[in-house]
Write a protein that holds these residues in place. Structure first.
Motif, PDB file in Angstrom:
ATOM      1  N   VAL A   7      -0.026 -16.378  25.802  1.00 24.59           N
ATOM      2  CA  VAL A   7       0.467 -15.596  24.677  1.00 24.59           C
ATOM      3  C   VAL A   7      -0.388 -15.786  23.425  1.00 24.59           C
ATOM      4  CG1 VAL A   7       2.154 -17.338  23.945  1.00 24.59           C
ATOM      5  CG2 VAL A   7       2.547 -14.934  23.402  1.00 24.59           C
ATOM      6  N   THR A  41       5.839 -14.009  28.460  1.00 25.95           N
ATOM      7  CA  THR A  41       4.914 -13.676  27.378  1.00 25.95           C
ATOM      8  C   THR A  41       5.436 -12.500  26.560  1.00 25.95           C
ATOM      9  OG1 THR A  41       3.045 -14.531  28.625  1.00 25.95           O
ATOM     10  CG2 THR A  41       2.533 -12.982  26.848  1.00 25.95           C
ATOM     11  N   TRP A  43       8.520 -11.731  25.934  1.00 25.03           N
ATOM     12  CA  TRP A  43       9.551 -12.270  25.035  1.00 25.03           C
ATOM     13  C   TRP A  43       8.926 -13.091  23.909  1.00 25.03           C
ATOM     14  CZ3 TRP A  43      13.975 -11.387  23.156  1.00 25.03           C
ATOM     15  CH2 TRP A  43      14.693 -12.371  22.485  1.00 25.03           C
ATOM     16  N   GLN A  44       7.958 -13.923  24.248  1.00 25.52           N
ATOM     17  CA  GLN A  44       7.295 -14.734  23.227  1.00 25.52           C
ATOM     18  C   GLN A  44       6.599 -13.848  22.187  1.00 25.52           C
ATOM     19  OE1 GLN A  44       4.974 -17.142  25.986  1.00 25.52           O
ATOM     20  NE2 GLN A  44       6.182 -18.952  25.436  1.00 25.52           N
ATOM     21  N   ASP A  89       8.091 -23.895  28.460  1.00 27.65           N
ATOM     22  CA  ASP A  89       7.388 -22.615  28.312  1.00 27.65           C
ATOM     23  C   ASP A  89       6.029 -22.657  29.016  1.00 27.65           C
ATOM     24  OD1 ASP A  89       9.500 -21.895  26.703  1.00 27.65           O
ATOM     25  OD2 ASP A  89       8.286 -21.444  24.945  1.00 27.65           O
TER      26      ASP A  89
END
Length: 121
Positions: A7, A41, A43-44, A89
């Motif tokens: 990310v 990723t 969501w991040q 994560d």
């Protein structure tokens, strides 16, 4: 050869990060169309971009960058839970790589140096 993109690489590009953005852009261009990332990723990115006030369509951004999103499965979650060298994560990203047979990650996160993948940044 497919690679995994973390990310932070995508975020550096989207926020035009002065220090890391140029290198992130080089990597995205070099590996265009050969990158995958986890649904995590998405969501991040949503959280990070929302905090910065940006309102981008993440699906379009990932398509434009040539990044394919793969599912976060129960098997990947289980593998992540068993990974003791990374936080949860990062363990999900690592487990996603393992599930897809990927050995190279594009990331500025040196935590990935603790596991058996090649980190490029």
């Amino acid at each position: 050869m497919r690679v995994y993109v973390d990310v932070n690489v995508i975020y550096y590009i989207l926020t035009a990060n002065e220090e890391f953005g140029p290198r992130a852009k080089e990597l995205i261009e070099e590996y265009y169309g050969r990158m995958i990332t986890s649904a995590l990723t998405v969501w991040q990115l949503y959280i990070l971009l929302r905090r910065s006030g940006a309102r981008l369509k993440i699906s379009q951004v990932l398509e434009d960058l040539g990044v394919k999103v793969v599912a976060l499965t129960p098997e990947i979650i289980k593998m992540a839970e068993e990974c003791e060298k990374l936080d949860f994560d990062d363990a999900i990203h690592y487990a996603t790589m393992k599930a897809h047979g990927i050995k190279v990650i594009l990331s500025n996160d040196s935590d990935f140096d603790r596991v058996d993948v090649k980190r490029v940044f």
